[in-house]
Design an enzyme around this catalytic site. Sequence first.
Site: not given
Length: 610
Positions: A221, A230, A273-274
């Site tokens: 993934y 990352k 996800a912000c």
Amino acid sequence: MTTAAIRGLQGEAPTKNKELLNWIADAVELFQPEAVVFVDGSQAEWDRMAEDLVEAGTLIKLNEEKRPNSYLARSNPSDVARVESRTFICSEKEEDAGPTNNWAPPQAMKDEMSKHYAGSMKGRTMYVVPFCMGPISDPDPKLGVQLTDSEYVVMSMRIMTRMGIEALDKIGANGSFVKCLHSVGAPLEPGQEDVAWPCNDTKYITQFPETKEIWSYGSGYGGNAILAKKCYALRIASVMAREEGWMAEHMLILKLINPEGKAYHIAAAFPSACGKTNLAMITPTIPGWTAQVVGDDIAWLKLREDGLYAVNPENGFFGVAPGTNYASNPIAMKTMEPGNTLFTNVALTDDGDIWWEGMDGDAPAHLIDWKGNDWTPESDENAAHPNSRYCVAIDQSPAAAPEFNDWEGVKIDAILFGGRRADTVPLVTQTYDWEHGTMVGALLASGQTAASAEAKVGTLRHDPMAMLPFIGYNAGEYLQNWIDMGNKGGDKMPSIFLVNWFRRGEDGRFLWPGFGDNSRVLKWVIDRIEGRVGADETVVGHTAKAEDLDLDGLDTPIEDVKEALTAPAEQWANDVQDNAEYLTFLGPRVPAEVHSQFDALKARISAAHA
């Protein structure tokens, strides 16, 4: 050394780099792949891999008319997000990893992982994936090579990085590169049938900061397997940045153009996800203002003579799909329209298109969900996984800034920090100076999201500079690097702002509409930089006044905007103990400047609360 030493190599090795060839030869002996292939990064190669993966059941080809050259992958339900508990920083000394990272001794970890790596590519092909971080025109680029047994990873890397022959040529015969090892950990014995999504229940994602190596095992993934993302662009790059005097940050890079044609550049750090991607691709609602995207996730920031410049080390968007629609993020939707997109864990419609929660229009009467099961609107579970993704090249975006391919980057005028807070933090505040802004970033806190496989959604967690899972060394030293950069840059450094799109009223309603209307906040940020507007003095800094925001055409009641701009001292007082404990948790290497700024904050809160 001759290429004959690389067992299973297909054709001639397209490089004379002895370090690279020796490393590959050693890896072949460990992993024991059936074949070794240098990828060239061509469209033909991508198409060929896609065909093979469709045949293997890993990919589903989508409707060519609706989604040209696009594919859907469904992962194993155990392999859907970053796994922070299995992510390690293996520095020589434990204290150099610091309190925010999992640590293991480097040699012990290599010994342990080598046991798992032994024979883990049996029956599979090892792909050699050379890649360049940032524009390939950079005269001194950061390079890497990933060895992987996942075609899905190779296809993703072609979108997310500048990879293939051009990158290999940049490495040349003597160039250095970050060594990245990746195996899904699913060897195939002769005659054994493969599964659609090979992975292993045992997972490791490890970074070795001293030797600049990345080893990953067991996951196919995203950030666990696409090691340029990352692992390199933040964890290893943050170590390089500290050593070399620059910054690797979890930030979008946005170009904002006013009606007079003047461009400003903003970098912004938000936890996953912000709303980071939505802001990076914002469509301003203020007439005459336009925006372009340089990057949606990662920024490498370097001091030049006249200021701090940012480059996006990535080549693609790896965005969270649910909630993305033509209202919340029209640019993302339009970027996917030409096709050439790799979707993971979204739902499949009966006519071969994709769907996810929050997409425009009603849910179809029938779908195949992300697990491959029938789904109807009456189903209990989501059709798309909350962390399902789209992977698409940036240059396909109608809003891509031309500077995206400029290796020198763009000069940053403002840095924003922001999380998801229902109370306490006002809509927008300018910090007093770089040191104050560093403290504000260090104490950034937000609600949990689904981007981590182990998060309890909704709980508040500290996330310094939105870098908590990505700082590749001691967090106190990371904050020291911020202080050092500010000292070096002086008055050339950009202003730092704190934003919060997510303030709620007592009844739970959002006080600010967000999305494209966040351009109104960005305009105020620019007005502050240009000295055109004043501000209210609150405990947290220079907070905007409602009358100074351009609210023309906004439906939101002015009372809601005013409430969103409050910084209630009693709520800030409630955070003091928690923040003090967090600074203690970060340890003795937290800079004195951050502590003194926190003391000043406490004094302001006490004075306002008295």
